[in-house]
Motif scaffolding. Structure first.
Motif, PDB file in Angstrom:
ATOM      1  N   ARG A 303      63.799  45.627  36.039  1.00 26.32           N
ATOM      2  CA  ARG A 303      62.728  46.277  35.275  1.00 26.32           C
ATOM      3  C   ARG A 303      61.816  45.237  34.634  1.00 26.32           C
ATOM      4  N   GLU A 304      62.432  44.232  34.041  1.00 29.80           N
ATOM      5  CA  GLU A 304      61.626  43.199  33.370  1.00 29.80           C
ATOM      6  C   GLU A 304      60.866  42.323  34.362  1.00 29.80           C
ATOM      7  N   ARG A 305      61.439  42.151  35.553  1.00 23.66           N
ATOM      8  CA  ARG A 305      60.759  41.359  36.591  1.00 23.66           C
ATOM      9  C   ARG A 305      59.472  42.062  37.024  1.00 23.66           C
ATOM     10  N   VAL A 306      59.579  43.361  37.298  1.00 26.32           N
ATOM     11  CA  VAL A 306      58.394  44.135  37.703  1.00 26.32           C
ATOM     12  C   VAL A 306      57.363  44.122  36.567  1.00 26.32           C
ATOM     13  N   ALA A 307      57.828  44.266  35.346  1.00 22.46           N
ATOM     14  CA  ALA A 307      56.919  44.279  34.189  1.00 22.46           C
ATOM     15  C   ALA A 307      56.247  42.925  33.992  1.00 22.46           C
ATOM     16  N   LYS A 308      56.987  41.859  34.237  1.00 24.46           N
ATOM     17  CA  LYS A 308      56.431  40.515  34.060  1.00 24.46           C
ATOM     18  C   LYS A 308      55.232  40.316  34.989  1.00 24.46           C
ATOM     19  N   TYR A 309      55.387  40.667  36.257  1.00 26.30           N
ATOM     20  CA  TYR A 309      54.254  40.522  37.182  1.00 26.30           C
ATOM     21  C   TYR A 309      53.123  41.476  36.825  1.00 26.30           C
ATOM     22  N   GLY A 310      53.489  42.614  36.238  1.00 24.99           N
ATOM     23  CA  GLY A 310      52.475  43.580  35.817  1.00 24.99           C
ATOM     24  C   GLY A 310      51.538  43.038  34.748  1.00 24.99           C
ATOM     25  N   ARG A 311      52.024  42.092  33.967  1.00 28.05           N
ATOM     26  CA  ARG A 311      51.191  41.537  32.890  1.00 28.05           C
ATOM     27  C   ARG A 311      50.250  40.438  33.374  1.00 28.05           C
ATOM     28  N   MET A 312      50.404  39.977  34.604  1.00 27.32           N
ATOM     29  CA  MET A 312      49.652  38.800  35.035  1.00 27.32           C
ATOM     30  C   MET A 312      48.197  39.115  35.369  1.00 27.32           C
ATOM     31  N   GLY A 313      47.332  38.213  34.956  1.00 28.36           N
ATOM     32  CA  GLY A 313      45.913  38.362  35.232  1.00 28.36           C
ATOM     33  C   GLY A 313      45.120  38.577  33.956  1.00 28.36           C
ATOM     34  N   PHE A 314      43.799  38.479  34.098  1.00 24.76           N
ATOM     35  CA  PHE A 314      42.903  38.660  32.954  1.00 24.76           C
ATOM     36  C   PHE A 314      41.770  39.599  33.347  1.00 24.76           C
ATOM     37  N   TRP A 315      41.399  40.488  32.451  1.00 21.84           N
ATOM     38  CA  TRP A 315      40.284  41.407  32.717  1.00 21.84           C
ATOM     39  C   TRP A 315      39.781  41.937  31.391  1.00 21.84           C
ATOM     40  N   LYS A 316      38.664  42.650  31.447  1.00 21.37           N
ATOM     41  CA  LYS A 316      38.197  43.345  30.238  1.00 21.37           C
ATOM     42  C   LYS A 316      37.908  44.786  30.599  1.00 21.37           C
ATOM     43  N   GLU A 317      37.968  45.646  29.602  1.00 23.22           N
ATOM     44  CA  GLU A 317      37.625  47.054  29.862  1.00 23.22           C
ATOM     45  C   GLU A 317      37.023  47.678  28.618  1.00 23.22           C
TER      46      GLU A 317
ATOM     47  N   GLU B  67      35.113  67.964  48.952  1.00 20.42           N
ATOM     48  CA  GLU B  67      33.846  67.907  48.241  1.00 20.42           C
ATOM     49  C   GLU B  67      34.017  68.129  46.736  1.00 20.42           C
ATOM     50  N   GLY B  68      33.514  67.194  45.963  1.00 16.89           N
ATOM     51  CA  GLY B  68      33.536  67.336  44.506  1.00 16.89           C
ATOM     52  C   GLY B  68      34.891  67.121  43.867  1.00 16.89           C
ATOM     53  N   SER B  69      35.891  66.705  44.639  1.00 16.48           N
ATOM     54  CA  SER B  69      37.243  66.615  44.067  1.00 16.48           C
ATOM     55  C   SER B  69      37.563  65.235  43.489  1.00 16.48           C
ATOM     56  N   PHE B  70      36.740  64.255  43.779  1.00 21.77           N
ATOM     57  CA  PHE B  70      37.088  62.893  43.364  1.00 21.77           C
ATOM     58  C   PHE B  70      36.768  62.657  41.897  1.00 21.77           C
ATOM     59  N   GLU B  71      37.787  62.217  41.179  1.00 19.78           N
ATOM     60  CA  GLU B  71      37.561  61.819  39.787  1.00 19.78           C
ATOM     61  C   GLU B  71      38.008  60.385  39.614  1.00 19.78           C
ATOM     62  N   GLU B  72      37.046  59.512  39.427  1.00 16.48           N
ATOM     63  CA  GLU B  72      37.356  58.090  39.355  1.00 16.48           C
ATOM     64  C   GLU B  72      38.029  57.750  38.030  1.00 16.48           C
ATOM     65  N   PHE B  73      38.971  56.811  38.080  1.00 14.37           N
ATOM     66  CA  PHE B  73      39.525  56.278  36.829  1.00 14.37           C
ATOM     67  C   PHE B  73      39.505  54.742  36.840  1.00 14.37           C
ATOM     68  N   ASN B  74      39.616  54.198  35.665  1.00 20.27           N
ATOM     69  CA  ASN B  74      39.619  52.730  35.490  1.00 20.27           C
ATOM     70  C   ASN B  74      38.377  52.033  36.049  1.00 20.27           C
ATOM     71  N   GLN B  75      37.247  52.779  36.134  1.00 21.40           N
ATOM     72  CA  GLN B  75      36.041  52.155  36.693  1.00 21.40           C
ATOM     73  C   GLN B  75      35.445  51.108  35.760  1.00 21.40           C
ATOM     74  N   HIS B  76      35.919  51.099  34.504  1.00 23.06           N
ATOM     75  CA  HIS B  76      35.323  50.153  33.558  1.00 23.06           C
ATOM     76  C   HIS B  76      36.060  48.814  33.498  1.00 23.06           C
ATOM     77  N   LEU B  77      37.121  48.690  34.276  1.00 22.31           N
ATOM     78  CA  LEU B  77      37.785  47.388  34.327  1.00 22.31           C
ATOM     79  C   LEU B  77      36.849  46.365  34.980  1.00 22.31           C
ATOM     80  N   GLU B  78      36.671  45.236  34.299  1.00 25.50           N
ATOM     81  CA  GLU B  78      35.770  44.225  34.850  1.00 25.50           C
ATOM     82  C   GLU B  78      36.445  42.860  34.856  1.00 25.50           C
ATOM     83  N   SER B  79      36.060  42.062  35.837  1.00 26.71           N
ATOM     84  CA  SER B  79      36.621  40.721  35.942  1.00 26.71           C
ATOM     85  C   SER B  79      36.057  39.814  34.867  1.00 26.71           C
ATOM     86  N   VAL B  80      36.877  38.876  34.451  1.00 30.81           N
ATOM     87  CA  VAL B  80      36.420  37.791  33.590  1.00 30.81           C
ATOM     88  C   VAL B  80      36.617  36.502  34.387  1.00 30.81           C
TER      89      VAL B  80
END
Ligand SMILES: [Zn+2]
Lengths: 317, 298
Positions: A303-317, B67-80
């Motif tokens: 569980r912790e192994r899968v979670a560890k890789y899940g945390r990797m990377g950088f992004w903004k939202e 038709e019309g069924s797609f609801e996008e999620f997490n579209q605001h995630l952006e790369s840094v």
């Protein structure tokens, strides 16, 4: 000594002078003890100086040093006993990956690792440490075998990449690597991954998913080799030094980025300067890490192994 | 087929950037001249030779979602730019340019949709965004799409198109291969199916992770699929590559894809598979009920 990197030259030169002086002292019965000690201190200081401020490109060069210990060199030095197991039970045996079972400090372990060759014949046999799909499949087979008996996995990573060839593609290089990522993610035993030389791309990661991922001090790990990156982004493989700087591929870089969990120090002058000392540090590290990981129940470990890789990377939202 | 009827303005404009302007187009493969409207009506597949033109992520959404069924999620995630990477350009500038030219935030679109009434989670990559390369955001969006599928107990479909991992994020992009593959173990544990659709091209780190891990793997005809790119292989082995090397048909022959499916059959095939896995259409308000009663899935 053979191969010498440019930045090693002043040290090698000093060492040569020390040897000459010793010979002279012995053969002529001269009292040169003080002079020799002075030079030795100087050599030590110089080595520390040079090795304390290595550039990223110099680390890449050290990771590829032809005298650097390879997987089997370490296995020989750290294992009480070891038996290599061959073949993927489907197509063949890939000498670019070594897999087997043995004991380290009395503890039973499965060991997998990339294997490079030292002389030209060995280099060809080992395909320069570039595995085919059957190498990844063999590694997985042996890891699963060990896991059936609760044996932790030690994976030693040292490859310039998975082999890009016709046979490799025909036999599913991508599938073999993907399968290993998937299966290693859920293998219910501790997995300790150590980058001992080069960690190039999916070819490295194909045996590189683990609970703890450590890099030896003078190694590199990235998504592509500096030459490959330079060829694509700079359109000039000669810009590898620049690419190496930009890619942030050293142990300390990746520790800071949260990609790896620790750095294993090497003897001053690098692992190739003193393979026995490097192996000793490696063994102590492995035993310490195994002790810590073995205390964690398998389901939590996974569980912790899968979670560890899940945390990797950088992004903004 | 509602191929372009419901398109938003922005998406039509994007389409034009990927295909040359004009009423008439020349097929890249057979060189026949094709009327643009004909091509659009035929799912951007050449009527003469079956060549599949590359289409954009939202085109696949229109193709594979009711038709019309797609609801996008997490579209605001952006790369840094975690490495402060710079080659001839800054990575941050490359990202800006990619956003401007594609109208997208990243190289994958994810959301919930229905296919022949069956709800599912759909992810579609877009090669136009930095070669469909996988950086932290693509990896994270795939991981979250898996999470959403588990949460909703929906099947997962991902349409891949990628040149591989994104070099400008170094080892962080490599780790997205591990992240996505590891997360797929949870989907499997939840006993939910994953259909991977490979389109032209799918290579490198995406192939060597989630693209090759489908419970069922479908590929579009003629798509280039591989680990290493053909140019790298040729430079390494210094010999001619065999005819048809690394095509969808080549992978089928070598046992690495379940079926090569023409684009216009893709939706029906996905629905067919999902029905086999036990998923049933949902009743929408104001829609007539489907024949099968809803069965509680365990
Ligand atoms: Zn045509």
């Amino acid at each position: 000594m053979g191969f010498v990197l440019d930045f090693e030259k002043p040290i090698i030169e000093l060492e040569r002078r020390i040897r000459e002086m010793r010979d002279l002292a012995d053969s002529q019965n001269l009292e040169l003890k003080e002079e020799i000690e002075r030079l030795e201190a100087k050599a030590q200081k110089l080595r520390q100086e040079i090795y304390s401020k290595l550039t990223r490109w110099q680390r890449v060069q050290l990771a590829r040093h032809p005298n650097r210990p390879y997987t089997l060199d370490y296995i020989e030095r750290i294992c009480d006993d070891f038996m290599e197991l061959h073949g993927d039970r489907a197509f063949g045996d890939d000498p670019a990956i070594v897999a087997g079972v043995g004991h380290i400090g009395g503890r039973p372990v499965t060991i997998v690792g990339h294997q490079k060759g030292r002389e030209i014949k060995q280099k060809l046999l080992r395909n320069f440490g570039m595995p085919h799909p059957e190498g990844y499949r063999k590694a997985l087979r042996v890891m699963k075998l060990g896991a059936k008996f609760g044996r932790p996995v030690i994976s030693l990573v040292d490859t310039p990449g998975a082999y890009p060839g016709i046979g490799a593609e025909e036999r599913g290089q991508a599938e073999a690597i993907a399968r290993n990522l998937y299966e290693m993610s859920r293998l219910p035993v501790p997995i300790l991954v150590i980058i001992i030389g080069e960690g190039a791309s999916g070819g490295a990661l194909g045996i590189g998913v683990g609970d703890r991922v450590l890099m030896m001090e003078n190694t590199w790990y990235s998504v592509i080799s500096p030459e490959g990156c330079a060829a694509i982004l700079w359109r000039d493989a000669g810009k590898a030094e620049q690419a190496a700087e930009a890619m942030k591929l050293t142990a300390s870089d990746l520790l800071a980025l949260g990609v790896i969990d620790g750095v294993i120090p090497e003897p001053v002058g690098g692992a190739h300067h003193d393979p026995d000392a490097a192996a000793k540090i490696l063994k102590e590290t492995i035993l310490r890490e195994l002790d810590a990981l073995s205390a964690i129940p398998p389901d939590r470990l996974v569980r912790e192994r899968v979670a560890k890789y899940g945390r990797m990377g950088f992004w903004k939202e | 087929m509602s191929w372009f009827r419901r398109t938003q303005k922005g998406l039509v404009a994007q389409q034009k950037k990927d295909l040359p302007d004009g009423m008439w187009l020349k097929c890249e493969k057979c060189r026949e001249i094709i009327y643009r409207r004909d091509l659009e009506e035929n799912y951007f597949v050449c009527r003469f030779c079956g060549f599949h033109f590359r289409i954009r992520a939202y085109d696949y959404v229109r193709l594979l979602a009711d038709e019309g069924s797609f609801e996008e999620f997490n579209q605001h995630l952006e790369s840094v730019d975690p490495l402060g990477f710079r080659d001839s350009k800054r990575y941050s500038d490359r990202l800006k340019e990619a956003k401007n030219s594609t109208g997208m935030n990243e190289a994958i679109v994810t959301g919930t949709a229905r296919v022949e009434g069956i709800p599912y989670v759909l992810g579609v990559m877009d090669f136009a965004f930095i070669g469909g390369s996988m950086g932290s955001v693509v990896g994270e969006k795939v991981a979250r799409a898996i999470d959403r599928a588990i949460e909703l107990r929906y099947p997962l479909v991902i349409v891949s198109a990628s040149g591989g991992a994104r070099m400008q994020e170094g080892a962080l992009s490599l780790m997205q291969m591990a992240k996505t593959s590891a997360r797929l173990t949870l989907l499997s544990e939840a006993r939910l199916p994953y259909i991977s659709v490979l389109t032209h091209p799918t290579t490198g780190g995406v192939t060597a992770s989630y693209a090759m891990l489908g419970d069922v793997i479908l590929a579009e005809p003629g798509a280039l699929i591989g680990f290493a790119g053909p140019r790298v292989i040729q430079q390494t082995i210094r010999q001619e590559l065999p005819e048809g090397f690394q095509t969808a048909e080549f992978l089928l022959q070598h046992g690495f894809v379940d079926a090569v499916v023409p684009r216009k059959e893709l939706k029906a095939r996905i629905a067919q598979l999902l029905r086999f896995f036990g998923f049933t259409p949902v009743q929408q308000a104001g829609e007539p009920s489907f024949a099968c009663p809803e069965v509680e899935r365990q």
